[in-house]
Every structure is written in C-alpha cells, then in structure tokens.
Scaffold this motif. Structure first.
Motif, PDB file in Angstrom:
ATOM      1  N   LEU A  37       0.890  -1.138  -0.109  1.00 28.06           N
ATOM      2  CA  LEU A  37       0.003  -0.202   0.082  1.00 28.06           C
ATOM      3  C   LEU A  37       0.876   1.258   0.030  1.00 28.06           C
ATOM      4  CD1 LEU A  37      -2.840  -0.639   2.699  1.00 28.06           C
ATOM      5  CD2 LEU A  37      -2.976  -0.507   0.075  1.00 28.06           C
ATOM      6  N   GLU A  38       1.972   1.121   0.709  1.00 29.58           N
ATOM      7  CA  GLU A  38       2.732   2.383   0.956  1.00 29.58           C
ATOM      8  C   GLU A  38       3.490   2.697  -0.278  1.00 29.58           C
ATOM      9  OE1 GLU A  38       5.111   1.518   4.153  1.00 29.58           O
ATOM     10  OE2 GLU A  38       3.679   2.022   5.625  1.00 29.58           O
ATOM     11  N   THR A  42       0.146   6.189  -7.196  1.00 30.86           N
ATOM     12  CA  THR A  42      -1.174   6.827  -7.141  1.00 30.86           C
ATOM     13  C   THR A  42      -1.303   7.928  -8.342  1.00 30.86           C
ATOM     14  OG1 THR A  42      -0.401   8.648  -5.548  1.00 30.86           O
ATOM     15  CG2 THR A  42      -1.354   6.621  -4.530  1.00 30.86           C
ATOM     16  N   GLY A  43      -0.884   7.343  -9.363  1.00 27.85           N
ATOM     17  CA  GLY A  43      -0.645   8.727 -10.494  1.00 27.85           C
ATOM     18  C   GLY A  43      -2.093   8.643 -11.286  1.00 27.85           C
ATOM     19  N   ASP A  44      -2.920   7.475 -11.528  1.00 28.86           N
ATOM     20  CA  ASP A  44      -3.967   7.523 -12.238  1.00 28.86           C
ATOM     21  C   ASP A  44      -5.208   7.228 -11.432  1.00 28.86           C
ATOM     22  OD1 ASP A  44      -3.197   4.942 -11.963  1.00 28.86           O
ATOM     23  OD2 ASP A  44      -3.673   4.722 -14.346  1.00 28.86           O
ATOM     24  N   ALA A  45      -6.297   7.298 -12.235  1.00 31.10           N
ATOM     25  CA  ALA A  45      -7.615   7.168 -11.375  1.00 31.10           C
ATOM     26  C   ALA A  45      -7.690   5.355 -11.064  1.00 31.10           C
ATOM     27  CB  ALA A  45      -8.891   7.508 -12.012  1.00 31.10           C
ATOM     28  N   GLY A  46      -7.196   4.698 -11.971  1.00 32.82           N
ATOM     29  CA  GLY A  46      -7.180   3.209 -11.760  1.00 32.82           C
ATOM     30  C   GLY A  46      -6.556   2.841 -10.539  1.00 32.82           C
ATOM     31  N   SER A  47      -5.339   3.548 -10.634  1.00 34.99           N
ATOM     32  CA  SER A  47      -4.540   3.236  -9.265  1.00 34.99           C
ATOM     33  C   SER A  47      -5.161   3.349  -7.912  1.00 34.99           C
ATOM     34  CB  SER A  47      -3.178   3.663  -9.417  1.00 34.99           C
ATOM     35  OG  SER A  47      -2.418   3.117 -10.597  1.00 34.99           O
ATOM     36  N   LEU A  48      -5.930   4.614  -8.071  1.00 32.64           N
ATOM     37  CA  LEU A  48      -6.395   5.475  -6.794  1.00 32.64           C
ATOM     38  C   LEU A  48      -7.359   4.297  -6.486  1.00 32.64           C
ATOM     39  CD1 LEU A  48      -6.795   8.899  -7.559  1.00 32.64           C
ATOM     40  CD2 LEU A  48      -5.286   7.988  -5.751  1.00 32.64           C
ATOM     41  N   ASP A  53      -9.470   0.161  -2.697  1.00 31.05           N
ATOM     42  CA  ASP A  53     -10.002  -1.272  -2.504  1.00 31.05           C
ATOM     43  C   ASP A  53      -8.928  -2.150  -1.873  1.00 31.05           C
ATOM     44  OD1 ASP A  53     -11.589  -3.514  -3.187  1.00 31.05           O
ATOM     45  OD2 ASP A  53     -10.114  -4.265  -4.376  1.00 31.05           O
ATOM     46  N   MET A  54      -7.558  -1.978  -1.710  1.00 28.94           N
ATOM     47  CA  MET A  54      -6.538  -2.539  -1.128  1.00 28.94           C
ATOM     48  C   MET A  54      -6.644  -2.185   0.138  1.00 28.94           C
ATOM     49  SD  MET A  54      -2.469  -3.253  -1.830  1.00 28.94           S
ATOM     50  CE  MET A  54      -2.707  -3.679  -3.581  1.00 28.94           C
ATOM     51  N   ARG A  55      -6.657  -0.948   0.793  1.00 28.88           N
ATOM     52  CA  ARG A  55      -6.806  -0.314   1.950  1.00 28.88           C
ATOM     53  C   ARG A  55      -8.145  -1.115   2.692  1.00 28.88           C
ATOM     54  NH1 ARG A  55      -4.739   5.598   0.824  1.00 28.88           N
ATOM     55  NH2 ARG A  55      -2.716   5.252   1.104  1.00 28.88           N
ATOM     56  N   GLU A  56      -9.239  -1.157   1.899  1.00 27.16           N
ATOM     57  CA  GLU A  56     -10.546  -1.729   2.567  1.00 27.16           C
ATOM     58  C   GLU A  56     -10.422  -2.954   3.079  1.00 27.16           C
ATOM     59  OE1 GLU A  56     -14.133  -1.967   4.081  1.00 27.16           O
ATOM     60  OE2 GLU A  56     -13.081  -0.063   3.460  1.00 27.16           O
ATOM     61  N   ARG A  57      -9.776  -3.837   1.815  1.00 26.36           N
ATOM     62  CA  ARG A  57      -9.372  -5.187   2.379  1.00 26.36           C
ATOM     63  C   ARG A  57      -8.436  -5.479   3.291  1.00 26.36           C
ATOM     64  NH1 ARG A  57      -7.358  -7.635  -2.963  1.00 26.36           N
ATOM     65  NH2 ARG A  57      -6.893  -5.678  -3.432  1.00 26.36           N
ATOM     66  N   LEU A  58      -7.455  -4.708   3.316  1.00 26.24           N
ATOM     67  CA  LEU A  58      -6.383  -4.761   4.770  1.00 26.24           C
ATOM     68  C   LEU A  58      -7.184  -4.194   5.977  1.00 26.24           C
ATOM     69  CD1 LEU A  58      -3.653  -4.917   5.539  1.00 26.24           C
ATOM     70  CD2 LEU A  58      -3.248  -2.804   5.291  1.00 26.24           C
TER      71      LEU A  58
END
Length: 70
Positions: A37-38, A42-48, A53-58
């Motif tokens: 995650l770190e 975070t350059g494009d909308a897909g990455s955001l 999603d990954m933060r929510e799963r974590l």
C-alpha cells in the motif's frame, strides 16, 4: 495416569507452537500488504481505485485478526 498428563501437555504445547507460528505468518503477510500500500503508485484514477480497494481489504483483515466483527 501421569502418562496421560504428559501426553496432554505435549499436545497442548505443540498446538500452541503451531498457533504462534501461524499468527507470526499472518502478521508478516499483513506487513507485506501494508508495504504494498505504501509503495503503490497513485498517478491515475485506476490506481486510486485499486489502492482504496486494497486499503479496505486490509482494514477488514486487520479487524478479523483482532477479533472484531464487521
């Protein structure tokens, strides 16, 4: 009778060792996901979206690890 006690204590000790090893593995896996995650770009909308999603799963996995029902 004492052999039953020794056998029971040995089994309990073995179970505790396996449980501790599993918990250390789980903690290591969560640490790996935190690092991912770190380091996420975070350059494009897909990455955001993927990052959110990954933060929510974590967050859910950490809640499960701490024994909290969602």
């Amino acid at each position: 009778m004492s052999s039953d006690l020794v056998l029971s204590l040995s089994g309990l000790t073995g179970l505790a060792m396996v449980a501790l090893a599993a918990l250390r593995g789980w903690d290591g896996w969560l640490a790996l996901k935190r690092m991912e995650l770190e380091r996420a770009d975070t350059g494009d909308a897909g990455s955001l979206i993927e990052l959110a999603d990954m933060r929510e799963r974590l967050r859910k996995l950490e809640a499960i690890a701490s024994g909290v029902d969602l």
